[in-house]
Design a protein around this motif. Structure first.
Motif, PDB file in Angstrom:
ATOM      1  N   MET A   1     117.387  77.934  62.325  1.00 28.49           N
ATOM      2  CA  MET A   1     116.529  78.538  60.692  1.00 28.49           C
ATOM      3  C   MET A   1     114.968  79.067  61.275  1.00 28.49           C
ATOM      4  SD  MET A   1     117.686  78.979  57.864  1.00 28.49           S
ATOM      5  CE  MET A   1     116.333  79.791  56.647  1.00 28.49           C
ATOM      6  N   LYS A   2     114.631  79.895  61.338  1.00 29.48           N
ATOM      7  CA  LYS A   2     113.173  80.739  62.458  1.00 29.48           C
ATOM      8  C   LYS A   2     112.308  79.636  61.995  1.00 29.48           C
ATOM      9  CE  LYS A   2     111.578  84.405  62.618  1.00 29.48           C
ATOM     10  NZ  LYS A   2     111.615  85.002  63.841  1.00 29.48           N
ATOM     11  N   GLU A   3     112.193  78.728  60.896  1.00 28.41           N
ATOM     12  CA  GLU A   3     110.701  78.051  60.546  1.00 28.41           C
ATOM     13  C   GLU A   3     110.998  76.651  60.044  1.00 28.41           C
ATOM     14  OE1 GLU A   3     108.893  79.955  57.107  1.00 28.41           O
ATOM     15  OE2 GLU A   3     108.282  81.992  59.040  1.00 28.41           O
ATOM     16  N   ASN A   4     112.316  76.203  59.428  1.00 24.56           N
ATOM     17  CA  ASN A   4     112.111  74.559  59.510  1.00 24.56           C
ATOM     18  C   ASN A   4     114.184  73.948  59.894  1.00 24.56           C
ATOM     19  OD1 ASN A   4     113.283  76.790  56.574  1.00 24.56           O
ATOM     20  ND2 ASN A   4     113.827  74.941  55.729  1.00 24.56           N
TER      21      ASN A   4
ATOM     22  N   LYS B   1     116.081  81.769  50.668  1.00 26.84           N
ATOM     23  CA  LYS B   1     115.637  82.761  52.569  1.00 26.84           C
ATOM     24  C   LYS B   1     116.859  83.453  52.602  1.00 26.84           C
ATOM     25  CE  LYS B   1     112.744  79.389  53.444  1.00 26.84           C
ATOM     26  NZ  LYS B   1     111.651  79.781  54.554  1.00 26.84           N
ATOM     27  N   LYS B   2     116.594  84.390  53.629  1.00 31.80           N
ATOM     28  CA  LYS B   2     117.314  85.442  53.974  1.00 31.80           C
ATOM     29  C   LYS B   2     118.363  84.847  55.381  1.00 31.80           C
ATOM     30  CE  LYS B   2     113.971  87.887  54.378  1.00 31.80           C
ATOM     31  NZ  LYS B   2     113.895  89.601  54.324  1.00 31.80           N
TER      32      LYS B   2
ATOM     33  N   LEU C   1     116.574  88.552  63.415  1.00 32.93           N
ATOM     34  CA  LEU C   1     116.032  87.850  64.244  1.00 32.93           C
ATOM     35  C   LEU C   1     114.265  87.746  64.290  1.00 32.93           C
ATOM     36  CD1 LEU C   1     118.131  85.213  65.109  1.00 32.93           C
ATOM     37  CD2 LEU C   1     116.718  85.126  62.723  1.00 32.93           C
TER      38      LEU C   1
ATOM     39  N   GLY D   1     111.455  89.286  62.116  1.00 30.91           N
ATOM     40  CA  GLY D   1     112.025  88.609  60.529  1.00 30.91           C
ATOM     41  C   GLY D   1     112.729  89.434  59.629  1.00 30.91           C
TER      42      GLY D   1
ATOM     43  N   ILE E   1     115.764  88.961  58.507  1.00 28.16           N
ATOM     44  CA  ILE E   1     116.594  87.419  58.439  1.00 28.16           C
ATOM     45  C   ILE E   1     115.835  86.267  58.517  1.00 28.16           C
ATOM     46  CG2 ILE E   1     118.979  88.429  57.952  1.00 28.16           C
ATOM     47  CD1 ILE E   1     119.830  87.031  60.598  1.00 28.16           C
ATOM     48  N   ASP E   2     115.720  85.351  57.763  1.00 24.00           N
ATOM     49  CA  ASP E   2     114.866  83.488  58.433  1.00 24.00           C
ATOM     50  C   ASP E   2     116.160  83.130  58.721  1.00 24.00           C
ATOM     51  OD1 ASP E   2     112.583  84.942  56.603  1.00 24.00           O
ATOM     52  OD2 ASP E   2     114.169  84.135  54.599  1.00 24.00           O
ATOM     53  N   GLY E   3     117.677  82.913  58.959  1.00 25.42           N
ATOM     54  CA  GLY E   3     118.270  82.767  59.551  1.00 25.42           C
ATOM     55  C   GLY E   3     119.841  82.701  59.537  1.00 25.42           C
TER      56      GLY E   3
ATOM     57  N   ALA F   1     114.243  81.521  66.941  1.00 26.94           N
ATOM     58  CA  ALA F   1     115.094  81.136  66.150  1.00 26.94           C
ATOM     59  C   ALA F   1     114.959  79.830  66.585  1.00 26.94           C
ATOM     60  CB  ALA F   1     115.833  81.245  64.396  1.00 26.94           C
TER      61      ALA F   1
END
Length: 336
Positions: free
Chosen positions: A164-167, A178-179, A211, A214, A216-218, A235
């Motif tokens: 994942m990019k953020e978490n 999330k995408k 990625l 943005g 997709i998120d992951g 990511a």
């Protein structure tokens, strides 16, 4: 003048036929001459550093060794011959001899192959590799005959994890909304839909920029593809979930296979067996090596801290697919 022209045309025709007879014909028209070479064509979707390509190379080496140099393998990596639907069409017509096809794509054509994507069936890649020799797994290969294919074996890329990019991910709650890029497959799609994420199917070639921008998120990914495609550059939150495994189904064109003598069919099977044994052992070894490579590249790695939170989703998907095919039910029972 006309006689000279007629004579030259006859000479040209004879020369053309001679060249045709002496050329390497491939599996579609196997020659009986002891000095002839059979050159097979094989393809897959991954890069040349990926374990599937390395296994294909090993297959080529074993073919040459066991045949005394009379069999060779040309490999077309990274979808050079088209996407997998195009590959299957070429296999059906016999213009392509071998395909290392993702089980994800093949599960859209054959229901039973969804068995490999039952969630959380294997704790590690070694357990998944062991299942390839089970009777249900062999039955799935045999079913491919109805599609003009000879199902030969499975080679693995690794188990699936979440980048994942953020978490990081500790429960399905972390995935809601999330995408997440997935590879198209009925069972994979259903699993991710149950988590509350927005599963988005796309080919490997589109993931890096998706990625980056943005879109997709992951991603749902195996470690070998993650390293070879360098998605971690966009990511860096990797959760080791082992939520699914990821084999390629190795198939041969029925036309190509039928055009081989029994002796050469046996050489093909023996060469592939040796290559697959090597490839799967190497894939297991690469799991640790790839993980260290990712850590060294700055990827933040965590284990799935709350696997029990996926139990309800796991049970729902398994119950759904166990009713679709006797082979899937048998596979699930054996995996337990």
């Amino acid at each position: 003048m006309k006689k000279q022209l007629f004579f030259m045309l006859n000479i040209l025709l004879a020369f053309t036929l001679l060249l045709s007879a002496c050329s390497s014909s491939g599996a579609n028209s196997e020659s009986s001459g002891d000095s002839d070479t059979i050159t097979f064509k094989a393809t897959h979707v991954t890069q040349e550093t990926h374990i599937w390509h390395k296994t294909a190379e090993k297959f080529g080496e074993e073919l040459e060794a066991l045949s005394g140099g009379k069999m060779k393998l040309e490999i077309y990596p990274a979808a050079q011959l088209g996407q997998e639907k195009d590959m299957v069409q070429q296999l059906e017509t016999g213009s392509l001899d071998f395909g290392f096809l993702t089980n994800a794509y093949m599960s859209t054509r054959q229901e039973s192959l969804n068995a490999w994507f039952m969630p959380f069936a294997f704790n590690n890649l070694a357990e998944a590799v062991e299942m390839k020799d089970s009777e249900p797994a062999k039955e799935m290969l045999a079913e491919l005959e109805s599609q003009g294919l000879v199902g030969l074996d499975y080679v693995f890329a690794g188990n699936r994890h979440v980048l994942m990019k953020e978490n990081h991910v500790s429960s399905p709650e972390d995935l809601k909304g999330k995408k997440v890029r997935i590879i198209g497959s009925p069972a994979i799609q259903d699993f991710w839909a149950e988590t509350g994420a927005g599963p988005t199917a796309m080919p490997l070639s589109e993931i890096y920029t998706s990625l980056q921008t943005g879109v997709i998120d992951g991603i749902d990914i195996d470690l070998d593809a993650l390293v070879t495609e360098k998605y971690y550059e966009n990511a860096n939150k990797l959760t080791l979930t082992n939520h699914m495994t990821f084999p390629a189904v190795i198939v041969m064109s029925q036309q190509s296979y039928a055009n081989l003598s029994e002796e050469n069919q046996q050489i093909v099977k023996e060469a592939l067996k040796k290559a697959v044994e090597w490839g799967n052992a190497e894939a297991i070894k690469r799991e640790e090596e790839n993980l260290q490579t990712l850590k060294d590249a700055g990827v933040e790695v965590q284990e799935l801290s709350n696997p029990d939170s996926f139990d309800e989703i796991k049970a729902k998907v398994i119950d759904q697919y166990s009713q679709k095919s006797p082979a899937i039910q048998s596979f699930i029972d054996d995996a337990k």
